[in-house]
Write an enzyme that holds these catalytic residues in place. Structure first.
Site, mmCIF file in Angstrom:
data_model
loop_
_atom_site.group_PDB
_atom_site.id
_atom_site.type_symbol
_atom_site.label_atom_id
_atom_site.label_comp_id
_atom_site.label_asym_id
_atom_site.label_seq_id
_atom_site.Cartn_x
_atom_site.Cartn_y
_atom_site.Cartn_z
ATOM 1 N N ASP A 227 1.122 -1.556 0.121
ATOM 2 C CA ASP A 227 -0.138 -0.095 -0.146
ATOM 3 C C ASP A 227 0.745 1.480 -0.192
ATOM 4 O O ASP A 227 2.048 1.547 0.669
ATOM 5 C CB ASP A 227 -0.745 -0.050 0.985
ATOM 6 C CG ASP A 227 -1.866 1.831 1.449
ATOM 7 O OD1 ASP A 227 -2.868 1.323 0.828
ATOM 8 O OD2 ASP A 227 -1.477 1.882 1.997
ATOM 9 N N GLU A 268 1.756 -0.781 -4.713
ATOM 10 C CA GLU A 268 0.751 0.715 -5.775
ATOM 11 C C GLU A 268 1.171 1.521 -5.197
ATOM 12 O O GLU A 268 1.222 2.688 -4.519
ATOM 13 C CB GLU A 268 -0.763 0.754 -4.216
ATOM 14 C CG GLU A 268 -1.768 1.540 -4.132
ATOM 15 C CD GLU A 268 -2.511 2.332 -3.644
ATOM 16 O OE1 GLU A 268 -3.909 2.677 -3.769
ATOM 17 O OE2 GLU A 268 -1.438 2.192 -1.889
#
Length: 516
Positions: A227, A268
């Site tokens: 993330d 990401e």
């Protein structure tokens, strides 16, 4: 480019067709018995928000036991990779503010439940990657609580302002960056409940290396979805933060590969291809946000918005900076309005979006419920609503939030769509099977086709001297195409295909794949 593992003889797949193309007299129906090419690296992933997916203990909250019970469903769908959104303990429903990096959220079960999930997935040939939130912790994490209490070693785990800091800085979406009572303040790019980790302190990376080893060795997972990968060092800390972040990811990647050589790291990096390309020097893969936008705009407008040409340029760029990269492709995810809502409920458009995604290169990711057309729009909670399994409500369906979208159970329930051969779910199962049955559809590069027609997306998938031609008619009208001579054999089609010599007509909203 990954090396192909195997090759199979041409097979013609058909769906909902009555008029045979020359040479299609043999058995031509896709089925569950369709043979798949053995490929150790090519994956079709499925993103699961555990809280919303399936309830295994009857408390209304999705859990790992419920997800384990649905592995057969995913295997039948053709999935061979799973991405679990955060499963760590957290004070938030979404889990992106972690309080313990080596444990499982009690709502979801236990570490033993997770081990069982991974083992059962592996028994079905399915890899498992988990969300790993290294950029920030929860403000309730013991590390941060100790930092607030003045514990000096833990104080240095986080980023604090100094006399030169502009405390009025705002982030990319105009959010405050600096938080806390008095001074110094702490950096929290995403939210005051998510204080940013200080990766200038080597002990911080050591903590995450130790946690990653636990998940790889003790639990047996196959990788991590990382993330906020471009924020380990933020732009508010360093001007050249991308370069510093790449160095951190190279170090972390070497660590996990030393534990488990085939560990997948998917980052990401929500940014331009030029920025994503930088991170592919440290990570194995990055999500292709640009392709998602192009696919959805193309099916909405029923015209090619540069899908193949844009992707070919991006992949050429990625190849020039990162040998052996993997492109992670998708339509939507847990941060984006659901496909069916963006397409205003148009099932023909949803099927074409799926066909495009699954015939292009990269490892595609499906967001849970996408295959049955679940709807949902922001705020985020309502793009993460419960999966619908039965036409009548059943104990396995979660009730963690009151449903705002997808209220027609007879239409979107898995049970209902399995009964309907024309359903979106059957279309996904079929196009995944077609993809996994041909090595070029898994591992071939993309090449822009010379065939140009209004409403048509045409491209080749190539490897060495072999290639297939893929054509998608995005419109509600038939499209006539003059084929070059080498394209004779139909490998797959999901609509009527009329032929007169090398002139063919594609049915409305249909796909055809020719092999040489």
């Amino acid at each position: 480019m990954r090396k192909r593992i195997a090759w199979i003889a041409p097979i013609v797949f058909m769906s909902g067709c009555t008029d045979a193309f020359p040479g299609e007299e043999e058995a031509m129906k896709w089925s569950k018995e369709t043979p798949f090419v053995e490929d150790a690296e090519s994956r079709v992933y499925y993103e699961i928000f555990v809280r919303a997916f399936a309830d295994g203990d009857g408390d209304g909250i999705g859990d790992l036991k419920g997800a384990t019970n649905k592995l057969d469903y995913l295997q039948d769908l053709g999935i061979n990779g799973i991405w679990l959104m955060p499963i760590n303990p957290s004070p938030s429903y979404h889990g992106y503010d972690v309080t313990n990096y080596t444990d499982v959220h009690p709502d979801y079960g236990s570490v033993e439940d997770m081990k069982t999930f991974v083992e059962e997935a592996h028994n079905r040939g399915i890899d498992v990657i988990i969300d790993f939130v290294m950029n920030h912790s929860s403000s309730e994490h013991p590390w941060f609580q100790k930092a607030l209490a003045g514990d000096e070693p833990y104080r240095d785990y986080y980023v604090w302002s100094d006399e030169s800091t502009n405390l009025n800085q705002v982030g990319d979406w105009q959010q405050p960056v600096w938080h806390g009572e008095g001074e110094p303040k702490y950096e929290g790019v995403f939210w005051h409940g998510m204080p940013d980790m200080n990766f200038a302190n080597p002990q911080v990376m050591d903590e995450f290396k130790e946690a990653s080893q636990f998940w790889l060795e003790e639990v047996g997972i196959d990788g991590f979805r990382l993330d906020a990968a471009k924020y380990l060092y933020s732009a508010y800390q360093l001007e050249d933060h991308h370069e510093e972040n790449v160095a951190l990811w190279k170090d972390f990647n070497a660590h996990v590969k030393g534990i488990k050589p085939h560990t997948m790291l998917v980052g990401e990096v929500w940014d331009s291809a030029s920025v994503v390309g930088q991170y592919l020097r440290g990570l194995d893969s990055g999500f292709n946000f640009d392709l998602s936008s192009r696919i959805l705009s193309s099916v909405q407008e029923e015209r090619d918005t540069g899908i193949a040409s844009g992707l070919e340029k991006v992949r050429n760029h990625f190849s020039s900076v990162a040998e052996g990269y993997v492109d992670s492709t998708f339509l939507t995810n847990h941060d984006i309005d659901r496909v069916m809502s963006q397409l205003n409920g148009n099932e023909d458009h949803a099927k074409m979006a799926a066909s495009l995604l699954l015939t292009l290169p990269g490892n595609p990711y499906l967001y849970y419920g996408e295959e049955v057309g679940l709807e949902g729009m922001k705020p985020d909670e309502h793009i993460r609503e419960p999966m619908i399994w039965k036409k009548d409500k059943s104990p396995e369906e979660t009730t963690w939030i009151e449903r705002r979208y997808s209220t027609n159970r007879e239409k979107v329930a898995v049970e209902a769509q399995l009964e309907n051969e024309d359903s979106l779910l059957h279309h996904y199962r079929e196009i995944i099977a077609v993809r996994r049955s041909h090595p070029l559809l898994m591992d071939g590069e993309v090449k822009v086709s010379e065939i140009k027609k209004e409403g048509l997306v045409a491209f080749e998938r190539v490897f060495d001297k072999e290639s297939v031609l893929v054509m998608h008619n995005l419109t509600g009208e038939g499209v006539n195409v003059q084929l070059p001579e080498q394209w004779v054999d139909v490998y797959y089609r999901n609509g009527n295909l009329e032929q007169n010599g090398q002139s063919v007509q594609l049915a409305p909203y249909s796909t055809v794949v020719f092999s040489q």
